[in-house]
Design a protein around this motif. Structure first.
Motif, PDB file in Angstrom:
ATOM      1  N   VAL A 266       0.853  -1.187   0.000  1.00 58.44           N
ATOM      2  CA  VAL A 266       0.000   0.000   0.000  1.00 58.44           C
ATOM      3  C   VAL A 266       0.888   1.236   0.000  1.00 58.44           C
ATOM      4  CG1 VAL A 266      -1.780   1.293   1.213  1.00 58.44           C
ATOM      5  CG2 VAL A 266      -1.823  -1.203   1.256  1.00 58.44           C
ATOM      6  N   THR A 267       0.645   2.144  -0.935  1.00 59.88           N
ATOM      7  CA  THR A 267       1.519   3.317  -1.046  1.00 59.88           C
ATOM      8  C   THR A 267       0.730   4.625  -1.142  1.00 59.88           C
ATOM      9  OG1 THR A 267       1.606   3.085  -3.459  1.00 59.88           O
ATOM     10  CG2 THR A 267       3.343   2.005  -2.186  1.00 59.88           C
ATOM     11  N   ASP A 268      -0.528   4.600  -0.753  1.00 56.94           N
ATOM     12  CA  ASP A 268      -1.327   5.823  -0.873  1.00 56.94           C
ATOM     13  C   ASP A 268      -1.161   6.704   0.353  1.00 56.94           C
ATOM     14  OD1 ASP A 268      -2.573   3.940   0.680  1.00 56.94           O
ATOM     15  OD2 ASP A 268      -4.611   4.505   0.097  1.00 56.94           O
ATOM     16  N   PHE A 269       0.072   7.139   0.592  1.00 57.09           N
ATOM     17  CA  PHE A 269       0.368   8.034   1.707  1.00 57.09           C
ATOM     18  C   PHE A 269      -0.194   9.428   1.428  1.00 57.09           C
ATOM     19  CE2 PHE A 269       3.835   4.895   1.884  1.00 57.09           C
ATOM     20  CZ  PHE A 269       3.679   4.452   3.192  1.00 57.09           C
ATOM     21  N   GLU A 270      -0.741  10.054   2.446  1.00 63.24           N
ATOM     22  CA  GLU A 270      -1.230  11.419   2.285  1.00 63.24           C
ATOM     23  C   GLU A 270      -0.064  12.380   2.068  1.00 63.24           C
ATOM     24  OE1 GLU A 270      -3.645  12.509   5.589  1.00 63.24           O
ATOM     25  OE2 GLU A 270      -5.029  10.831   5.326  1.00 63.24           O
ATOM     26  N   THR A 271       0.984  12.179   2.866  1.00 65.28           N
ATOM     27  CA  THR A 271       2.162  13.050   2.781  1.00 65.28           C
ATOM     28  C   THR A 271       3.418  12.199   2.893  1.00 65.28           C
ATOM     29  OG1 THR A 271       0.943  14.820   3.901  1.00 65.28           O
ATOM     30  CG2 THR A 271       3.335  15.064   3.771  1.00 65.28           C
ATOM     31  N   VAL A 272       4.406  12.513   2.073  1.00 68.59           N
ATOM     32  CA  VAL A 272       5.720  11.883   2.166  1.00 68.59           C
ATOM     33  C   VAL A 272       6.740  12.987   2.419  1.00 68.59           C
ATOM     34  CG1 VAL A 272       7.518  10.589   0.968  1.00 68.59           C
ATOM     35  CG2 VAL A 272       5.105   9.978   0.631  1.00 68.59           C
ATOM     36  N   TYR A 273       7.383  12.939   3.583  1.00 62.12           N
ATOM     37  CA  TYR A 273       8.435  13.900   3.904  1.00 62.12           C
ATOM     38  C   TYR A 273       9.762  13.343   3.402  1.00 62.12           C
ATOM     39  CZ  TYR A 273       4.999  15.877   7.147  1.00 62.12           C
ATOM     40  OH  TYR A 273       3.875  16.437   7.694  1.00 62.12           O
ATOM     41  N   LEU A 274      10.453  14.117   2.588  1.00 57.36           N
ATOM     42  CA  LEU A 274      11.791  13.745   2.128  1.00 57.36           C
ATOM     43  C   LEU A 274      12.792  14.549   2.941  1.00 57.36           C
ATOM     44  CD1 LEU A 274      11.316  13.648  -1.752  1.00 57.36           C
ATOM     45  CD2 LEU A 274      11.021  11.801  -0.087  1.00 57.36           C
ATOM     46  N   THR A 275      13.694  13.852   3.617  1.00 56.81           N
ATOM     47  CA  THR A 275      14.562  14.524   4.581  1.00 56.81           C
ATOM     48  C   THR A 275      15.933  13.861   4.631  1.00 56.81           C
ATOM     49  OG1 THR A 275      14.743  15.138   6.931  1.00 56.81           O
ATOM     50  CG2 THR A 275      13.658  13.052   6.444  1.00 56.81           C
ATOM     51  N   THR A 276      16.868  14.521   5.298  1.00 56.31           N
ATOM     52  CA  THR A 276      18.113  13.841   5.638  1.00 56.31           C
ATOM     53  C   THR A 276      17.799  12.813   6.717  1.00 56.31           C
ATOM     54  OG1 THR A 276      18.607  15.586   7.243  1.00 56.31           O
ATOM     55  CG2 THR A 276      19.644  15.771   5.066  1.00 56.31           C
ATOM     56  N   ASN A 277      18.623  11.787   6.796  1.00 57.41           N
ATOM     57  CA  ASN A 277      18.356  10.763   7.814  1.00 57.41           C
ATOM     58  C   ASN A 277      18.657  11.276   9.220  1.00 57.41           C
ATOM     59  OD1 ASN A 277      21.172  10.769   7.215  1.00 57.41           O
ATOM     60  ND2 ASN A 277      21.382   8.678   7.983  1.00 57.41           N
ATOM     61  N   THR A 278      19.697  12.075   9.370  1.00 55.57           N
ATOM     62  CA  THR A 278      20.101  12.606  10.671  1.00 55.57           C
ATOM     63  C   THR A 278      20.137  14.131  10.617  1.00 55.57           C
ATOM     64  OG1 THR A 278      22.469  12.743  10.189  1.00 55.57           O
ATOM     65  CG2 THR A 278      21.637  10.612  10.972  1.00 55.57           C
ATOM     66  N   GLU A 279      20.479  14.732  11.746  1.00 51.18           N
ATOM     67  CA  GLU A 279      20.765  16.158  11.759  1.00 51.18           C
ATOM     68  C   GLU A 279      21.890  16.461  10.771  1.00 51.18           C
ATOM     69  OE1 GLU A 279      21.559  14.047  14.274  1.00 51.18           O
ATOM     70  OE2 GLU A 279      20.823  14.741  16.212  1.00 51.18           O
ATOM     71  N   THR A 280      21.922  17.684  10.256  1.00 49.19           N
ATOM     72  CA  THR A 280      23.014  18.092   9.364  1.00 49.19           C
ATOM     73  C   THR A 280      24.112  18.831  10.117  1.00 49.19           C
ATOM     74  OG1 THR A 280      21.744  20.071   8.801  1.00 49.19           O
ATOM     75  CG2 THR A 280      21.580  18.203   7.295  1.00 49.19           C
ATOM     76  N   PHE A 281      24.032  18.819  11.435  1.00 48.55           N
ATOM     77  CA  PHE A 281      25.026  19.457  12.302  1.00 48.55           C
ATOM     78  C   PHE A 281      26.446  19.052  11.935  1.00 48.55           C
ATOM     79  CE2 PHE A 281      27.705  18.864  16.064  1.00 48.55           C
ATOM     80  CZ  PHE A 281      27.726  20.133  16.603  1.00 48.55           C
ATOM     81  N   TYR A 282      26.605  17.828  11.454  1.00 48.23           N
ATOM     82  CA  TYR A 282      27.920  17.260  11.203  1.00 48.23           C
ATOM     83  C   TYR A 282      28.563  17.777   9.915  1.00 48.23           C
ATOM     84  CZ  TYR A 282      25.376  14.028  14.196  1.00 48.23           C
ATOM     85  OH  TYR A 282      24.591  13.504  15.191  1.00 48.23           O
ATOM     86  N   LEU A 283      27.808  18.444   9.065  1.00 53.73           N
ATOM     87  CA  LEU A 283      28.297  18.817   7.737  1.00 53.73           C
ATOM     88  C   LEU A 283      28.959  20.192   7.725  1.00 53.73           C
ATOM     89  CD1 LEU A 283      25.211  17.769   5.566  1.00 53.73           C
ATOM     90  CD2 LEU A 283      27.365  16.516   5.827  1.00 53.73           C
ATOM     91  N   PRO A 284      29.935  20.392   6.835  1.00 57.33           N
ATOM     92  CA  PRO A 284      30.404  21.759   6.572  1.00 57.33           C
ATOM     93  C   PRO A 284      29.226  22.597   6.083  1.00 57.33           C
ATOM     94  CG  PRO A 284      31.849  20.133   5.552  1.00 57.33           C
ATOM     95  CD  PRO A 284      30.661  19.378   6.024  1.00 57.33           C
ATOM     96  N   TYR A 285      29.255  23.878   6.384  1.00 62.18           N
ATOM     97  CA  TYR A 285      28.088  24.717   6.109  1.00 62.18           C
ATOM     98  C   TYR A 285      27.705  24.717   4.626  1.00 62.18           C
ATOM     99  CZ  TYR A 285      24.859  28.619   6.627  1.00 62.18           C
ATOM    100  OH  TYR A 285      23.732  29.411   6.647  1.00 62.18           O
ATOM    101  N   ALA A 286      28.686  24.764   3.740  1.00 60.36           N
ATOM    102  CA  ALA A 286      28.386  24.781   2.309  1.00 60.36           C
ATOM    103  C   ALA A 286      27.708  23.489   1.865  1.00 60.36           C
ATOM    104  CB  ALA A 286      29.663  25.013   1.506  1.00 60.36           C
TER     105      ALA A 286
END
Length: 334
Positions: free
Chosen positions: A293-313
């Motif tokens: 079943v794939t009739d989701f009302e909303t699908v959030y596309l996101t990073t898996n974790t916080e982006t705190f770990y990444l360089p700002y750029a």
């Protein structure tokens, strides 16, 4: 038709300019910081940094805009670390990575603080409330990261944490979505005595807002029993980390189903490699192809974790990729 929403779990890296400025200011005001008084200069620097990350998200085209949690030096432990009834002790490793936080030791009743609400209020002045997304540690993760030196009972402590967070949420300005970050459900799964209570604690926080609530889990997949109990919580979506673990997350979806909405962690929040928008869209399609079943009302596309770990750029580039991936998915779905 399914709505695709691009967003993040918050906890952004500081803008490069603000990082140097705040480091200097905090070095000069170390005593005030220990006593909980940041001072006008530090508050002003954070205000400017907050405005910058809000602008970056808007320019990237994200559908949900977070405050950024730039003041959260203690990561998910922040709401307790700044609380009057909490003492901060030694430095503790944040799960199994190279980030650390001050151990929050709860020594008194967890009454209303308003710290996170004030941050979100500042963000709401700069962002449309229909796009605003609040971010909090989930109650189980916050209890797991803390030490109880007051309540004396694990279940009572979890309930107190949940009530505290619910009180904080009630003071939030209007927001469209609330992300409750629950990595401890994966990293330190509750035992048989607590797994149902953990879901009830999430329920308590979720009921404090009229916004859509996402219980976002990451750094792996939930154990089957924990996942099944989480489905009973009054949340609109469960967030799943498809970067760290695909097979078990897919199995849980196939075996136990899902909420009406779903959040997919498809971009790596810790890796500087920037994905293609088409790759993010294709990964979402791959998940759906495996489900009955794939009739989701909303699908959030996101990073898996916080982006705190990444360089700002790199953080900026990841936002742009997520926004474009959601647009591509919307077009194809139409």
């Amino acid at each position: 038709m399914t709505e695709y929403v691009s967003t993040t779990p918050g906890l952004f890296p500081l803008p490069d300019r603000a990082k140097g400025e705040l480091s200097d200011l905090k070095g000069h005001q170390k005593h005030d910081l220990i006593s909980g008084d940041e001072g006008d200069e530090i508050e002003s620097a954070y205000r400017e940094a907050r405005a910058e990350v809000l602008e970056v998200q808007t320019e990237a085209g994200l559908d949900r805009i977070t405050e950024g949690q730039l003041r959260w030096d203690d990561m998910l432990a922040h709401p307790l670390a700044v609380h009057d009834a909490v003492e901060t002790h030694g430095i503790v490793r944040y799960y199994d990575n190279n980030n650390f936080y001050r151990e929050p030791v709860v020594t008194g009743d967890l009454e209303f603080s308003g710290d996170v609400a004030s941050e979100l209020e500042s963000a709401s002045e700069l962002a449309d409330d229909t796009d605003l997304q609040a971010v909090l540690p989930g109650p189980y993760s916050l209890a797991d990261l803390a030490t109880d030196d007051h309540y004396g009972d694990e279940a009572e402590f979890l309930e107190a944490i949940a009530d505290f967070l619910a009180g904080e949420v009630e003071a939030f300005p209007e927001h469209e979505t609330l992300f409750l970050l629950e990595p401890s459900l994966v990293e330190s799964a509750p035992d048989d005595d607590l797994d149902e209570l953990a879901s009830e604690a999430i329920d308590t926080v979720a009921q404090a807002t009229d916004a859509d609530v996402v219980a976002h889990t990451y750094w792996g997949a939930l154990e089957e029993k924990v996942y099944a109990h989480l489905l009973d919580a009054d949340v609109d979506a469960i967030g799943l980390d498809f970067v760290s673990e695909q097979d078990q997350n897919l199995y849980n979806l196939q075996e136990y189903g899902s909420t009406d909405e779903i959040a997919l962690g498809l971009a790596d929040g810790q890796n500087t490699l920037v994905e293609d928008p088409e790759a993010i869209r294709d990964r979402a399609e791959w998940v759906f192809e495996k489900l009955p079943v794939t009739d989701f009302e909303t699908v959030y596309l996101t990073t898996n974790t916080e982006t705190f770990y990444l360089p700002y750029a790199k953080y900026q580039e990841k936002l742009e990729v997520l926004a474009e991936a959601a647009d591509l998915a919307e077009v194809k779905a139409a």
